[in-house]
Design a protein around this motif. Structure first.
Motif, PDB file in Angstrom:
ATOM      1  N   ALA A  56      32.729  74.955  45.785  1.00 28.59           N
ATOM      2  CA  ALA A  56      31.809  75.596  44.597  1.00 28.59           C
ATOM      3  C   ALA A  56      30.497  75.430  44.094  1.00 28.59           C
ATOM      4  CB  ALA A  56      32.499  75.320  43.364  1.00 28.59           C
ATOM      5  N   TYR A  57      29.876  76.159  43.561  1.00 31.64           N
ATOM      6  CA  TYR A  57      28.734  76.386  43.506  1.00 31.64           C
ATOM      7  C   TYR A  57      28.308  76.958  41.975  1.00 31.64           C
ATOM      8  CZ  TYR A  57      27.765  75.940  48.294  1.00 31.64           C
ATOM      9  OH  TYR A  57      27.649  75.466  50.149  1.00 31.64           O
ATOM     10  N   GLN A 104      35.734  70.840  49.055  1.00 33.32           N
ATOM     11  CA  GLN A 104      37.610  70.994  49.281  1.00 33.32           C
ATOM     12  C   GLN A 104      37.760  71.115  50.758  1.00 33.32           C
ATOM     13  OE1 GLN A 104      40.418  68.765  49.994  1.00 33.32           O
ATOM     14  NE2 GLN A 104      40.566  68.430  47.536  1.00 33.32           N
ATOM     15  N   PRO A 105      37.621  70.860  51.463  1.00 30.36           N
ATOM     16  CA  PRO A 105      38.313  70.610  53.263  1.00 30.36           C
ATOM     17  C   PRO A 105      39.655  71.027  53.193  1.00 30.36           C
ATOM     18  CG  PRO A 105      37.266  68.563  53.284  1.00 30.36           C
ATOM     19  CD  PRO A 105      37.316  69.017  51.757  1.00 30.36           C
ATOM     20  N   VAL A 106      40.220  72.475  53.755  1.00 35.74           N
ATOM     21  CA  VAL A 106      41.043  72.516  53.962  1.00 35.74           C
ATOM     22  C   VAL A 106      42.707  72.310  54.117  1.00 35.74           C
ATOM     23  CG1 VAL A 106      42.412  75.369  54.731  1.00 35.74           C
ATOM     24  CG2 VAL A 106      40.251  75.446  53.234  1.00 35.74           C
ATOM     25  N   ASN A 117      43.247  76.626  38.378  1.00 35.12           N
ATOM     26  CA  ASN A 117      43.331  76.628  39.435  1.00 35.12           C
ATOM     27  C   ASN A 117      42.929  77.761  40.433  1.00 35.12           C
ATOM     28  OD1 ASN A 117      44.711  73.682  38.121  1.00 35.12           O
ATOM     29  ND2 ASN A 117      46.332  74.881  38.126  1.00 35.12           N
ATOM     30  N   LEU A 118      43.394  77.268  41.758  1.00 36.45           N
ATOM     31  CA  LEU A 118      42.725  78.326  42.662  1.00 36.45           C
ATOM     32  C   LEU A 118      44.227  78.015  43.609  1.00 36.45           C
ATOM     33  CD1 LEU A 118      40.875  80.664  43.756  1.00 36.45           C
ATOM     34  CD2 LEU A 118      39.778  79.065  44.990  1.00 36.45           C
ATOM     35  N   LEU A 145      40.006  74.042  39.495  1.00 36.40           N
ATOM     36  CA  LEU A 145      38.708  75.010  39.861  1.00 36.40           C
ATOM     37  C   LEU A 145      37.794  73.911  39.203  1.00 36.40           C
ATOM     38  CD1 LEU A 145      39.749  78.421  38.811  1.00 36.40           C
ATOM     39  CD2 LEU A 145      39.234  78.031  40.335  1.00 36.40           C
ATOM     40  N   SER A 146      37.642  73.277  38.029  1.00 29.89           N
ATOM     41  CA  SER A 146      37.277  72.246  37.397  1.00 29.89           C
ATOM     42  C   SER A 146      35.969  70.810  38.923  1.00 29.89           C
ATOM     43  CB  SER A 146      37.791  71.430  36.488  1.00 29.89           C
ATOM     44  OG  SER A 146      38.673  70.913  37.219  1.00 29.89           O
ATOM     45  N   ASP A 147      37.478  70.599  39.244  1.00 27.01           N
ATOM     46  CA  ASP A 147      36.779  69.621  40.825  1.00 27.01           C
ATOM     47  C   ASP A 147      37.469  69.260  41.539  1.00 27.01           C
ATOM     48  OD1 ASP A 147      39.193  68.459  40.403  1.00 27.01           O
ATOM     49  OD2 ASP A 147      38.641  66.790  38.888  1.00 27.01           O
ATOM     50  N   GLY A 148      37.818  70.729  42.051  1.00 30.72           N
ATOM     51  CA  GLY A 148      39.280  70.662  43.752  1.00 30.72           C
ATOM     52  C   GLY A 148      39.613  69.795  44.313  1.00 30.72           C
ATOM     53  N   SER A 149      39.817  68.908  42.975  1.00 29.08           N
ATOM     54  CA  SER A 149      41.322  68.549  43.821  1.00 29.08           C
ATOM     55  C   SER A 149      42.818  68.437  43.846  1.00 29.08           C
ATOM     56  CB  SER A 149      41.069  66.846  42.428  1.00 29.08           C
ATOM     57  OG  SER A 149      41.259  67.514  41.152  1.00 29.08           O
TER      58      SER A 149
END
Length: 438
Positions: free
Chosen positions: A196-197, A208-210, A232-233, A258-262
């Motif tokens: 995320a940028y 977040q590595p897939v 969420n994504l 979406l907020s932090d990738g967790s």
């Protein structure tokens, strides 16, 4: 992104049909082969000309009438990615820009990125392009993977009004989600990564590595698709069989914030069925065991990953069927063309009566690749859905609009391609919602 061959895992679903009370149109003067993108009262698509070349077509969203068209080309896009749609962005002050890849007027260049006035088609700026997967809207900007066939591959974020770069990052990436302030890329590398940028500064917000989310052994060559909920994504990575080792890559669904990738949840070793809703809206999947045997079918809650309804593998008919779902996706039908099919209630898993039961499925189950001039073979148009009577296996003559999970909705407008390439539009919703193609 869904790679070609997904029809082998075919499924289907449904939604409420449109009625004549809503504004609607049908344009038969196009042969749409890409998704349709809309903004600022304009709908745009990539259309196939009779001579095998491509063109960008802009339509008035309210009437469906053609506003303008211009030659289009693919320069470096991979066949499994499908035909790219134009990017369309509202730049403020009632002005909207359509960004396309055009044939280059210069012999040394194969293509040029062009920003046009959405209403008139007047070119505002151009940018030489060596190879690209095509432009994408990312918030208020345009994101472009360029030089994709070179070691200097990079992503550039451009001002749609001027074409000037705002910031860049190395490598190849594709936009999976964006809003006014942030964009999430899927970085396509040996170790694929979600990043995320901040759109204005180009600073990384989270990574977040897939493989960390879904498990080791991921190979994106099988295809992928992402969709979002409110917060969420949800991502789907399809399986890929290595031709040398015959080993199948890691696959399945997962969700990140979406907020932090967790990571919120994962559903490993399931395949998404087609057609079906966006992973972030109405995912329908089948589990696959280590021996490659398919299980039953399940609809998942995109927020939690929990099963909302399912039928066991023991109830799945032998062969020769295609999935077809009724209006609210509360049942699952097994369509047999020209024959009586079967249906099950998704909530209870019990058999359902098929008399007067209708479901949406692919109009064509053996699509042919597009006859594109000067392009690598293997490109297909976006799929079309038709409504069927499950009791007879025949098409419904008075079918209405395809389901909303398939078409999606942009500010209430739903646009879809029929099997002849014509475009239909209906304004029978009020919100924006994802469809099968994003």
């Amino acid at each position: 992104m869904v790679l070609a061959g997904a029809l082998a895992l075919a499924g289907c679903s449904g939604s409420e049909a449109a009625t004549p009370d809503y504004p609607r149109w049908h344009n038969t003067q196009v042969n749409a082969v890409s998704r349709t993108t809309t903004a600022g009262g304009v709908a745009t698509t990539t259309s196939l000309r009779p001579d095998g070349t491509l063109e960008t077509v802009a339509l008035d969203l309210d009437s469906g009438k053609r506003l303008w068209s211009a030659p289009a080309v693919m320069a470096g896009r991979l066949p499994g990615m499908g035909i790219p749609a134009p990017a369309i962005i509202e730049t403020g002050r009632d002005h909207t820009v359509v960004v396309t890849v055009d044939p280059s007027a210069k012999r040394r260049r194969t293509a040029a990125l062009v920003g046009r006035d959405a209403k008139t088609g007047t070119a505002r700026w151009t940018r030489p392009v060596h190879s690209t997967f095509g432009p994408q809207k990312c918030g208020m900007f345009v994101c472009l993977s360029e030089n994709t066939a070179l070691s200097t591959a990079r992503v550039v974020v451009l001002d749609p009004a001027t074409g000037r770069p705002r910031w860049k990052l190395p490598g190849i990436a594709e936009v999976q989600w964006s809003n006014a302030s942030r964009v999430v890329f899927l970085r396509l590398a040996r170790n694929p990564l979600l990043e995320a940028y901040d759109l204005r500064t180009g600073k990384v917000v989270w990574q977040q590595p897939v493989e960390q989310a879904l498990g080791s052994g991921v190979n994106m060559s099988g295809g992928w698709s992402f969709g979002s909920t409110a917060e969420n994504l949800v991502g789907y990575v399809a399986p890929y069989t290595d031709p040398r080792t015959k080993k199948v890559s890691t696959f399945g669904l997962f969700s990140v914030k979406l907020s932090d990738g967790s990571v919120n949840w994962i559903r490993p070793s399931v395949v998404r069925v087609y057609p079906s809703g966006s992973p972030g809206f109405a995912p329908v999947v089948r589990p696959v065991d280590q021996q490659g045997q398919y299980g039953g079918f399940a609809r998942l809650d995109p927020e939690s990953g929990r099963v909302l309804g399912q039928i066991p593998a023991t109830d799945v008919p032998g062969s020769g069927w295609w999935l077809a779902f009724p209006a609210r996706m509360d049942r699952i039908g097994f369509l047999k063309h020209g024959k009586r099919g079967t249906a099950f209630d998704l909530a209870t898993g019990r058999p359902a009566e098929v008399e007067e039961e209708r479901g949406w499925s692919f109009c064509v189950t053996d699509p042919k690749p597009l006859a594109l001039k000067g392009q690598t073979p293997g490109f297909y148009s976006v799929a079309s859905l038709c409504e069927f009577d499950l009791a007879t296996g025949k098409r419904v003559a008075d079918a209405g609009a395809p389901p909303g999970w398939f078409t999606g909705s942009q500010n209430g407008w739903r646009i879809w391609r029929d099997e002849k390439g014509g475009l239909h539009g209906v304004q029978d919703a009020t919100a924006t919602a994802p469809g099968m193609y994003g």
